[in-house]
Design a protein around this motif. Structure first.
Motif, PDB file in Angstrom:
ATOM      1  N   THR A 329     -53.453 -16.092   7.259  1.00 36.78           N
ATOM      2  CA  THR A 329     -52.501 -15.908   6.171  1.00 36.78           C
ATOM      3  C   THR A 329     -52.347 -14.425   5.821  1.00 36.78           C
ATOM      4  O   THR A 329     -53.352 -13.746   5.613  1.00 36.78           O
ATOM      5  CB  THR A 329     -52.970 -16.666   4.896  1.00 36.78           C
ATOM      6  OG1 THR A 329     -53.162 -18.040   5.232  1.00 36.78           O
ATOM      7  CG2 THR A 329     -51.962 -16.546   3.777  1.00 36.78           C
ATOM      8  N   VAL A 330     -51.117 -13.942   5.785  1.00 34.65           N
ATOM      9  CA  VAL A 330     -50.859 -12.565   5.344  1.00 34.65           C
ATOM     10  C   VAL A 330     -49.745 -12.584   4.307  1.00 34.65           C
ATOM     11  O   VAL A 330     -48.742 -13.284   4.473  1.00 34.65           O
ATOM     12  CB  VAL A 330     -50.495 -11.638   6.522  1.00 34.65           C
ATOM     13  CG1 VAL A 330     -49.943 -10.308   6.028  1.00 34.65           C
ATOM     14  CG2 VAL A 330     -51.709 -11.399   7.413  1.00 34.65           C
ATOM     15  N   VAL A 331     -49.952 -11.831   3.233  1.00 36.15           N
ATOM     16  CA  VAL A 331     -48.960 -11.705   2.174  1.00 36.15           C
ATOM     17  C   VAL A 331     -48.293 -10.339   2.286  1.00 36.15           C
ATOM     18  O   VAL A 331     -48.980  -9.325   2.379  1.00 36.15           O
ATOM     19  CB  VAL A 331     -49.629 -11.817   0.785  1.00 36.15           C
ATOM     20  CG1 VAL A 331     -48.588 -11.717  -0.320  1.00 36.15           C
ATOM     21  CG2 VAL A 331     -50.417 -13.105   0.666  1.00 36.15           C
ATOM     22  N   LEU A 332     -46.975 -10.313   2.306  1.00 35.53           N
ATOM     23  CA  LEU A 332     -46.255  -9.046   2.240  1.00 35.53           C
ATOM     24  C   LEU A 332     -45.998  -8.728   0.776  1.00 35.53           C
ATOM     25  O   LEU A 332     -45.521  -9.576   0.023  1.00 35.53           O
ATOM     26  CB  LEU A 332     -44.926  -9.133   2.994  1.00 35.53           C
ATOM     27  CG  LEU A 332     -45.007  -9.460   4.489  1.00 35.53           C
ATOM     28  CD1 LEU A 332     -43.609  -9.433   5.113  1.00 35.53           C
ATOM     29  CD2 LEU A 332     -45.929  -8.486   5.213  1.00 35.53           C
ATOM     30  N   SER A 333     -46.340  -7.509   0.383  1.00 34.96           N
ATOM     31  CA  SER A 333     -46.180  -7.134  -1.018  1.00 34.96           C
ATOM     32  C   SER A 333     -45.742  -5.676  -1.109  1.00 34.96           C
ATOM     33  O   SER A 333     -45.641  -4.980  -0.100  1.00 34.96           O
ATOM     34  CB  SER A 333     -47.506  -7.364  -1.753  1.00 34.96           C
ATOM     35  OG  SER A 333     -47.363  -7.143  -3.143  1.00 34.96           O
ATOM     36  N   GLY A 334     -45.497  -5.219  -2.316  1.00 36.67           N
ATOM     37  CA  GLY A 334     -45.089  -3.833  -2.531  1.00 36.67           C
ATOM     38  C   GLY A 334     -43.634  -3.732  -2.917  1.00 36.67           C
ATOM     39  O   GLY A 334     -42.829  -4.603  -2.558  1.00 36.67           O
ATOM     40  N   VAL A 364     -50.347 -20.549  11.160  1.00 37.42           N
ATOM     41  CA  VAL A 364     -50.376 -19.220  10.546  1.00 37.42           C
ATOM     42  C   VAL A 364     -49.256 -19.132   9.510  1.00 37.42           C
ATOM     43  O   VAL A 364     -48.209 -19.762   9.665  1.00 37.42           O
ATOM     44  CB  VAL A 364     -50.236 -18.105  11.607  1.00 37.42           C
ATOM     45  CG1 VAL A 364     -51.490 -18.041  12.468  1.00 37.42           C
ATOM     46  CG2 VAL A 364     -49.016 -18.314  12.484  1.00 37.42           C
ATOM     47  N   LYS A 365     -49.512 -18.356   8.449  1.00 38.54           N
ATOM     48  CA  LYS A 365     -48.549 -18.270   7.345  1.00 38.54           C
ATOM     49  C   LYS A 365     -48.306 -16.825   6.935  1.00 38.54           C
ATOM     50  O   LYS A 365     -49.264 -16.077   6.696  1.00 38.54           O
ATOM     51  CB  LYS A 365     -49.089 -19.011   6.117  1.00 38.54           C
ATOM     52  CG  LYS A 365     -48.874 -20.500   6.141  1.00 38.54           C
ATOM     53  CD  LYS A 365     -49.471 -21.138   4.897  1.00 38.54           C
ATOM     54  CE  LYS A 365     -50.995 -21.021   4.885  1.00 38.54           C
ATOM     55  NZ  LYS A 365     -51.654 -21.732   3.797  1.00 38.54           N
TER      56      LYS A 365
END
Lengths: 407, 407
Positions: A329-334, A364-365
């Protein structure tokens, strides 16, 4: 009481409260006796309060515990070339006020920090927060940093910032403890605290106007790195035929995929610069990138092609992060992900489904942060609130000062 | 006694013995009472023995503890297309015998494992190890793996190996517990155990005939990854203009810098293939690579240029590992590094001094494993010896069987 035990219990209450003592023991792995003693100390110190009872099938209802929101407050500041984001939160990490101000300009660092300090005082006053209960300020910047000395180690945003004693100076200006943290790690801490992901292990790729950073949370704990600068996903060599980055490597995600690179490509064509009304000044990177993202979103093919190339390269960085830390799991942020996020998430999802090795064992997310613009600043405040500083008993304050916040 | 406490104390004795109870308490952070109880249990179980006394300035001499070498034995097998390396170690991890055999050929997996099992039995007999005290076998392969099920997840070395029940089959053939581990992680565990590095935090890049892997040790503990396949440094996209890798990414270190890629480039030129006497068959990759390394070492410019290109690309992978895990030390290991190691270490040192962010805070170091060829197999045995399997009391064995090893 041992500091790690206090910190663990406070954090569990922060992320899972209202929560009973029985659940605390189950989630923490601590013995019921240790929980009883720790909670007694936290109640006596005013850090935790009882907020009701929950009926259970057998036996008497369980008393529920939650953080005392007004025990402490903290300031979080995320500093970048484009924007300075400041938040004030209560002890639970809830945002009371937040504000954006112009980023780091060409003035002296001292002048920027003096203005920032005045801005912080103003925000604290407008939030009607009792000054004595402001625990500290979490200062969040790009890495690499020397966290112990409170310095940025590279010549960004400008050479004057390199090794300038940021924490010490702000501490003197505000008479508050100042803790320095990496922007992406702070964003990861903020994601973990909201609990919205539903998993305790994930990565964050943070894309701001000034760069790209990474954060990793493993079993609920931010990966801190043995020295001070983990998960520098913006600074790994991804393309040997590409540009040299200030970090020393060639083809880093930051110089190939970062908002500044995208904007630089756009303004290199005066026709497109004029058409899309891009400023091209370094301090306007985030605004310019936002204009491109809005244009792409409205179907502008030229802007879309530019962003897609950047998104594909950032996707390589996402896969690298996943394959080294074994993440699904990966979060895109910013702030750069507020409008462009879906386009970048789509490219990263494609790349992860093709090349993230975790896919061989689990789905995968790639997710978008629900709070992409301010997650790092909130994380800065959480770093302060989760530090041992918060284990002291909050000082008494006159009732009238507290009332605006407890209603 | 809690398993983690036993494991911690055993591991400290393994890496730092002979060691006193006082030192054990100091190094472990456990209370003297816990150390006393744990050591009593370990002595009674025959896992640890007293090996003498060390005088101290004040008070009576401290009794020293060490592992009982003959308490348990373990087998480590590192499997690859080119070679199978097998070792038998005693409980301290010391190698008693080791052997190389031909790698995985084109036969069935079942046939390869049957031959391997016979080979292991032969080695155990030649080491005169009491069979009852052989704790298990650590099987070490490239990743990604499903460790729980004891399977390799990709179609390497050949499609027949993908998801074949390796651990179960070997367990049935040998009547021994079989634990599957990643080759690079096993190599990292082996480096940590020898203690020669003098640091508890470092990365390992493992280069074998069949691929490139990574391992990370943080504060003495191998980074295990939340799923099962951490630090896949051979499978991160490093060059978008390069070849597609079987893993799904483009320009992985494995397809751009790995021995197989170097040999493929060499044999693409029939003149060079003939001149350097390269076989070009997949099972000969390691031998062919070794020939190229020897030629380069003797000043052959063509071979040298080929290896230098590969070394520069592997150096990018080393920097990526350092910048994501915040490392200042990386060890190059694996059979392909036996001769070519210095050339690769030189390129990685240059890249790290230019692009590893840790350099901004500390000196960075690229080292060569003193045991590059067999470190992973030894690590496999250590995985078994460090597992909870080893906490049982060793069975009694007739004196005569033990004597060849205790002299």
């Amino acid at each position: 009481m041992a500091t790690p035990t206090l910190a663990l219990v406070l954090d569990l209450i922060r992320t899972s409260g209202p929560i009973s003592r029985v659940e605390l023991a189950a989630h923490s792995g601590l013995t019921p006796a240790t929980i009883t003693n720790t909670v007694r100390e936290l109640l006596a110190g005013g850090l935790v309060r009882e907020t009701g009872r929950r009926p259970v099938a057998v036996g008497s209802p369980r008393r529920l515990l939650d953080l005392a929101p007004d025990a402490w407050y903290a300031v979080g500041v995320q500093l970048s070339r484009s924007t300075i984001t400041t938040v004030v939160t209560d002890f639970t990490g809830r945002r009371l006020v937040s504000a954006q101000s112009p980023g780091v300009g060409d003035g002296t660092v001292q002048a920027t920090l003096t203005t920032l300090a005045a801005h912080v005082e103003h925000l604290l006053a407008s939030a009607a927060v009792p000054r004595k209960r402001v625990l500290g300020l979490g200062l969040v910047t790009h890495g690499p940093q020397d966290r112990e000395r409170g310095m940025i180690l590279t010549a960004q945003p400008t050479p004057a910032w390199q090794r300038f004693p940021l924490s010490t100076t702000l501490n003197e200006l505000l008479s508050l403890p100042v803790l320095l943290e990496n922007d992406a790690t702070a964003a990861a801490i903020s994601e973990q605290w909201t609990g919205a992901l539903g998993v305790g292990t994930f990565g964050v790729v943070w894309v701001s106007g000034s760069g790209i950073g990474g954060g990793v949370v493993l079993n609920g704990e931010a990966f801190g790195g043995p020295i001070a600068n983990p998960v520098e996903i913006g600074h790994v060599p991804l393309d040997p035929s590409s540009t040299l980055c200030a970090c020393g490597n060639r083809g880093c995600a930051e110089v190939t995929a970062g908002p500044a690179a995208v904007v630089a490509q756009a303004v290199a064509d005066p026709l497109q610069q004029g058409r899309l009304r891009l400023s091209g000044r370094p301090e306007d990177t985030l605004n310019d990138f936002e204009r491109l993202a809005v244009a792409a979103d409205r179907g502008d093919r030229w802007a879309l092609a530019l962003l897609r190339t950047s998104a594909d390269r950032l996707a390589d960085a996402v896969v690298t992060l996943m394959n080294l830390f074994d993440l699904d799991t990966v979060v895109l942020s910013g702030p750069a992900m507020v409008t462009a996020g879906p386009l970048y998430a789509e490219a990263a999802t494609r790349a992860a489904e093709r090349g993230a090795l975790a896919r061989l064992l689990r789905p995968v997310k790639i997710l978008l942060s629900p709070d992409a613009a301010t997650a790092a600043a909130v994380g800065g405040a959480l770093v302060v609130l989760r530090s041992p500083l918060a284990h002291a008993e909050p000082p008494a304050v006159p009732e009238k000062n507290v009332s605006p916040l407890t209603t």
